[in-house]
Write a protein that holds these residues in place. Structure first.
Motif, short mmCIF file in Angstrom:
data_model
loop_
_atom_site.label_atom_id
_atom_site.label_comp_id
_atom_site.label_asym_id
_atom_site.label_seq_id
_atom_site.Cartn_x
_atom_site.Cartn_y
_atom_site.Cartn_z
N TRP A 132 31.16 6.19 -24.84
CA TRP A 132 30.36 7.61 -25.58
C TRP A 132 30.56 7.21 -27.80
O TRP A 132 30.00 7.48 -27.63
CB TRP A 132 31.86 8.23 -25.65
N LYS A 133 31.51 6.08 -28.36
CA LYS A 133 30.98 5.72 -29.13
C LYS A 133 29.80 4.71 -29.63
O LYS A 133 29.09 4.94 -30.41
CB LYS A 133 32.37 5.28 -29.86
N ASP A 134 29.69 4.27 -27.94
CA ASP A 134 29.06 3.36 -28.63
C ASP A 134 27.28 3.69 -28.50
O ASP A 134 25.94 3.01 -29.09
CB ASP A 134 29.22 1.84 -27.36
N TYR A 135 27.41 4.52 -26.92
CA TYR A 135 26.17 5.31 -26.68
C TYR A 135 25.89 6.72 -26.82
O TYR A 135 25.55 7.32 -25.83
CB TYR A 135 26.00 4.44 -25.55
N LYS A 136 26.54 7.09 -27.78
CA LYS A 136 26.74 8.89 -27.92
C LYS A 136 25.25 9.36 -27.95
O LYS A 136 24.57 10.33 -27.17
CB LYS A 136 26.99 9.36 -29.38
N VAL A 137 24.04 8.39 -28.93
CA VAL A 137 23.08 8.74 -29.20
C VAL A 137 21.88 8.14 -28.08
O VAL A 137 21.53 10.18 -27.33
CB VAL A 137 22.48 8.31 -29.52
N LEU A 138 22.40 8.14 -27.02
CA LEU A 138 21.76 7.66 -25.73
C LEU A 138 21.95 8.63 -24.87
O LEU A 138 21.37 9.39 -24.04
CB LEU A 138 21.61 6.23 -25.16
N ILE A 139 23.38 8.86 -25.37
CA ILE A 139 24.02 10.45 -23.47
C ILE A 139 23.50 11.46 -24.11
O ILE A 139 22.74 12.38 -23.22
CB ILE A 139 24.79 9.72 -23.83
N VAL A 140 23.35 11.89 -25.44
CA VAL A 140 23.53 12.91 -25.74
C VAL A 140 21.18 13.29 -25.47
O VAL A 140 21.18 14.30 -24.92
CB VAL A 140 23.34 13.47 -27.24
N MET A 141 21.09 12.69 -26.09
CA MET A 141 19.62 12.29 -26.14
C MET A 141 18.51 12.56 -24.83
O MET A 141 17.33 13.19 -24.03
CB MET A 141 18.71 11.40 -26.55
N THR A 189 20.24 13.21 -21.82
CA THR A 189 20.90 14.53 -20.76
C THR A 189 20.16 15.42 -21.32
O THR A 189 19.71 16.37 -20.66
CB THR A 189 22.38 14.76 -21.17
N GLY A 190 19.68 15.49 -23.13
CA GLY A 190 18.95 16.34 -23.19
C GLY A 190 17.44 16.40 -22.72
O GLY A 190 16.93 17.41 -21.57
N LEU A 191 17.48 14.88 -22.49
CA LEU A 191 15.34 14.78 -21.98
C LEU A 191 15.38 15.36 -20.62
O LEU A 191 14.45 16.09 -20.15
CB LEU A 191 15.08 13.48 -21.86
N GLY A 192 16.21 14.80 -20.34
CA GLY A 192 17.06 15.74 -18.34
C GLY A 192 16.58 16.80 -18.45
O GLY A 192 16.11 17.43 -17.14
N LEU A 193 17.34 17.47 -19.20
CA LEU A 193 17.21 19.07 -18.94
C LEU A 193 16.48 19.45 -19.31
O LEU A 193 14.91 20.35 -17.65
CB LEU A 193 18.67 19.61 -19.50
N VAL A 194 15.33 19.11 -20.14
CA VAL A 194 14.68 19.95 -21.25
C VAL A 194 13.20 19.32 -19.25
O VAL A 194 12.77 20.43 -19.16
CB VAL A 194 13.67 18.76 -22.04
N HIS A 195 12.99 18.09 -18.63
CA HIS A 195 12.31 18.02 -17.40
C HIS A 195 12.47 18.96 -16.76
O HIS A 195 12.28 19.57 -15.42
CB HIS A 195 11.80 16.66 -17.61
#
Length: 63
Positions: free
Chosen positions: A7-16, A18-24
């Protein structure tokens, strides 16, 4: 690797990601919903567009 480290190392990738997946997913849901589908049999052209097309057709026939 613990979840905390991931979570600490890949927080931005995880959040973005997930957000991109939800938008699609939402976009596909909206596009496939029958509420938002246009019915082509009930579509009426606007009079301004029809008159413009008719005028341009007449101009092409005169040439």
């Amino acid at each position: 690797m613990s979840l905390k480290t991931i979570w600490k190392d890949y927080k931005v990738l995880i959040v973005m990601g997930t957000g991109l997946g939800l938008v699609h997913w939402g976009w596909l849901y909206i596009k496939s919903s029958p509420i938002f589908q246009l019915k082509t049999e009930n579509v009426i052209a606007e009079p301004g567009i029809v008159s413009y097309v008719m005028q341009s057709d007449q101009e092409h026939k005169e040439k």
